[in-house]
Design a protein around this motif. Structure first.
Motif, mmCIF file in Angstrom:
data_model
loop_
_atom_site.group_PDB
_atom_site.id
_atom_site.type_symbol
_atom_site.label_atom_id
_atom_site.label_comp_id
_atom_site.label_asym_id
_atom_site.label_seq_id
_atom_site.Cartn_x
_atom_site.Cartn_y
_atom_site.Cartn_z
ATOM 1 N N LEU A 19 0.833 -1.209 0.000
ATOM 2 C CA LEU A 19 0.000 0.000 0.000
ATOM 3 C C LEU A 19 0.864 1.254 0.000
ATOM 4 O O LEU A 19 0.514 2.261 -0.629
ATOM 5 C CB LEU A 19 -0.945 -0.015 1.197
ATOM 6 C CG LEU A 19 -2.028 -1.105 1.148
ATOM 7 C CD1 LEU A 19 -2.802 -1.137 2.463
ATOM 8 C CD2 LEU A 19 -2.982 -0.875 -0.020
ATOM 9 N N ALA A 20 2.022 1.206 0.679
ATOM 10 C CA ALA A 20 2.930 2.352 0.658
ATOM 11 C C ALA A 20 3.449 2.611 -0.756
ATOM 12 O O ALA A 20 3.557 3.767 -1.194
ATOM 13 C CB ALA A 20 4.094 2.115 1.613
ATOM 14 N N ALA A 21 3.761 1.539 -1.471
ATOM 15 C CA ALA A 21 4.223 1.686 -2.855
ATOM 16 C C ALA A 21 3.122 2.283 -3.724
ATOM 17 O O ALA A 21 3.374 3.172 -4.552
ATOM 18 C CB ALA A 21 4.661 0.336 -3.404
ATOM 19 N N LEU A 22 1.895 1.822 -3.539
ATOM 20 C CA LEU A 22 0.770 2.350 -4.325
ATOM 21 C C LEU A 22 0.541 3.828 -4.025
ATOM 22 O O LEU A 22 0.290 4.628 -4.942
ATOM 23 C CB LEU A 22 -0.491 1.550 -4.025
ATOM 24 C CG LEU A 22 -0.557 0.136 -4.603
ATOM 25 C CD1 LEU A 22 -1.777 -0.603 -4.056
ATOM 26 C CD2 LEU A 22 -0.605 0.164 -6.123
ATOM 27 N N ARG A 23 0.596 4.206 -2.761
ATOM 28 C CA ARG A 23 0.382 5.612 -2.408
ATOM 29 C C ARG A 23 1.487 6.487 -2.980
ATOM 30 O O ARG A 23 1.226 7.600 -3.461
ATOM 31 C CB ARG A 23 0.313 5.760 -0.890
ATOM 32 C CG ARG A 23 -0.916 5.092 -0.263
ATOM 33 C CD ARG A 23 -1.014 5.412 1.218
ATOM 34 N NE ARG A 23 -2.031 4.582 1.855
ATOM 35 C CZ ARG A 23 -1.765 3.567 2.668
ATOM 36 N NH1 ARG A 23 -0.504 3.232 2.952
ATOM 37 N NH2 ARG A 23 -2.762 2.862 3.201
ATOM 38 N N ALA A 24 2.725 6.001 -2.935
ATOM 39 C CA ALA A 24 3.835 6.766 -3.513
ATOM 40 C C ALA A 24 3.639 6.960 -5.008
ATOM 41 O O ALA A 24 3.902 8.051 -5.542
ATOM 42 C CB ALA A 24 5.158 6.057 -3.233
ATOM 43 N N ARG A 25 3.176 5.920 -5.681
ATOM 44 C CA ARG A 25 2.884 6.028 -7.110
ATOM 45 C C ARG A 25 1.813 7.083 -7.362
ATOM 46 O O ARG A 25 1.931 7.922 -8.261
ATOM 47 C CB ARG A 25 2.390 4.685 -7.647
ATOM 48 C CG ARG A 25 3.404 3.609 -7.759
ATOM 49 C CD ARG A 25 4.231 3.674 -9.000
ATOM 50 N NE ARG A 25 3.476 3.488 -10.223
ATOM 51 C CZ ARG A 25 4.036 3.521 -11.437
ATOM 52 N NH1 ARG A 25 5.333 3.752 -11.568
ATOM 53 N NH2 ARG A 25 3.316 3.339 -12.520
ATOM 54 N N ALA A 26 0.740 7.020 -6.584
ATOM 55 C CA ALA A 26 -0.365 7.956 -6.778
ATOM 56 C C ALA A 26 0.076 9.389 -6.529
ATOM 57 O O ALA A 26 -0.303 10.317 -7.262
ATOM 58 C CB ALA A 26 -1.522 7.577 -5.860
ATOM 59 N N GLU A 27 0.883 9.596 -5.496
ATOM 60 C CA GLU A 27 1.367 10.945 -5.198
ATOM 61 C C GLU A 27 2.271 11.458 -6.316
ATOM 62 O O GLU A 27 2.180 12.629 -6.715
ATOM 63 C CB GLU A 27 2.109 10.941 -3.865
ATOM 64 C CG GLU A 27 1.197 10.728 -2.661
ATOM 65 C CD GLU A 27 1.969 10.468 -1.382
ATOM 66 O OE1 GLU A 27 3.228 10.525 -1.422
ATOM 67 O OE2 GLU A 27 1.326 10.191 -0.345
ATOM 68 N N ALA A 28 3.139 10.588 -6.833
ATOM 69 C CA ALA A 28 4.021 10.999 -7.928
ATOM 70 C C ALA A 28 3.218 11.310 -9.181
ATOM 71 O O ALA A 28 3.518 12.276 -9.906
ATOM 72 C CB ALA A 28 5.044 9.897 -8.208
ATOM 73 N N ARG A 29 2.178 10.505 -9.433
ATOM 74 C CA ARG A 29 1.328 10.751 -10.600
ATOM 75 C C ARG A 29 0.613 12.094 -10.470
ATOM 76 O O ARG A 29 0.542 12.868 -11.432
ATOM 77 C CB ARG A 29 0.319 9.608 -10.736
ATOM 78 C CG ARG A 29 -0.560 9.686 -11.976
ATOM 79 C CD ARG A 29 -1.301 8.372 -12.216
ATOM 80 N NE ARG A 29 -2.228 8.025 -11.149
ATOM 81 C CZ ARG A 29 -2.049 7.059 -10.273
ATOM 82 N NH1 ARG A 29 -0.954 6.319 -10.303
ATOM 83 N NH2 ARG A 29 -2.958 6.802 -9.353
ATOM 84 N N ALA A 30 0.118 12.375 -9.290
ATOM 85 C CA ALA A 30 -0.570 13.650 -9.065
ATOM 86 C C ALA A 30 0.374 14.830 -9.221
ATOM 87 O O ALA A 30 -0.057 15.930 -9.604
ATOM 88 C CB ALA A 30 -1.198 13.648 -7.674
#
Length: 324
Positions: A152-163
């Motif tokens: 989940l930490a990896a997914l959140r980091a991805r989402a933040e970078a995408r944003a």
């Protein structure tokens, strides 16, 4: 910063021990072959076979089978820098029985715990994960801590970078439902699946897996439920009925499977996954991507192993041409 990977996967690794006789129960098998295995690992291998730069985030035991896994990753052209050993647990092995065309029981030996469930959030290279063009994670990674929090930490980091404007192609959630890893059943899994879907852009699963994630089973209802959960592309695998893919923009593709003489159906879904990544990276139209991925899966189903059976571009293209 180094050039981003095309594909980083995160999840299972292990050794597949496959019988060299088909149509025979394990109790009667006399010889076996040893192969690199694990769904996330196989997807990374499949992508590498298609010319993509790939890596896998996973953990092995500190044992000869772990050494074998890292050696095999290198031989397949998959970066193994994040395939690190764990002292406490042995590298998993998986046995199967082979009864073509559609019966391939699996026996997982992942006790007392699989090392790939010991991936920890504070050990992740979140910069590399966030910058990869595609990040691929699996439902199995959500079944236990600390892997669940790390995933989940990896997914959140991805989402933040995408944003923040990072150039990403996709964040893929392979629903990957394995009931033996969830002692409390689908109801325990669904909240974690729901959280992961909030951060993913693509979801891939068969009807059983889609039902675990969404609570519905009809293919188009599954696709819509996955889109409603947050992804942009829902890919619903329907076995002999082919695959349904629905994009949030309204684009839909429903394509039949490629008929082949099945030797071992295990690994076909991972070949499909690596080819899905290949098509997304290439920017192909949805229908062509699905046809290509189906063809790759069919090729693996016609072969014994998983990782070493993953096809090259020319093999997939030859099968596609043969069907025209």
């Amino acid at each position: 910063m180094a050039e981003p990977f095309d594909v980083i996967t995160m999840g299972r690794i292990g050794v597949d021990i496959y019988p060299l006789q088909t149509g025979v129960p394990l109790a009667q098998v006399e010889s076996f072959g040893k192969f690199l295995g694990g769904s996330a690992t196989n997807v990374a291998v499949a992508a590498a076979r298609l010319g993509r730069g790939s890596a896998v985030v996973t953990r092995t035991g500190r044992d000869p089978f772990g050494d074998y896994c890292r050696q095999a990753l290198k031989e397949f052209g998959v970066d193994d820098r994040w395939a690190t050993p764990v002292e406490a647990y042995p590298t998993p092995v998986t046995f199967c029985e082979i009864f073509p065309p559609d019966d391939f029981p699996l026996y997982f030996y992942r006790l007392p715990k699989a090392p790939d469930l010991e991936i920890r959030a504070d050990e992740l290279d979140l910069e590399a994960v966030s910058s990869a063009r595609i990040f691929w994670m699996t439902g199995t990674g959500l079944c236990e801590e600390p892997s669940r929090s790390a995933t989940l930490a990896a997914l959140r980091a991805r989402a933040e970078a995408r944003a923040a404007g990072a150039e990403q192609t996709a964040t893929v959630f392979d629903l990957d439902w394995r009931p033996m890893f969830w002692k409390e059943g689908p109801e325990a899994a669904r909240p974690h699946y729901t959280e992961a879907l909030r951060h993913a852009t693509v979801a891939v699963g068969n009807l059983d897996e889609c039902e675990v994630a969404t609570g519905v089973r009809e293919p188009r209802a599954c696709a819509q439920a996955l889109l409603d959960a947050g992804v942009e592309l829902a890919v619903v695998k329907q076995g002999p009925k082919g695959v349904l893919a629905v994009h949030r923009d309204g684009t839909t593709a429903e394509v039949p499977p490629h008929p082949v003489e099945v030797v071992n159906g295990l690994g076909a879904g991972d070949a499909f996954g690596g080819s899905l990544c290949h098509g997304l990276l290439a920017g192909w139209e949805l229908e062509h991507t699905m046809r290509y991925a189906n063809a790759a899966g069919a090729l693996v189903a016609s072969r014994l192993a998983c990782s070493s059976a993953m096809p090259t571009e020319s093999e997939v293209e030859d099968l596609l041409r043969a069907r025209k």
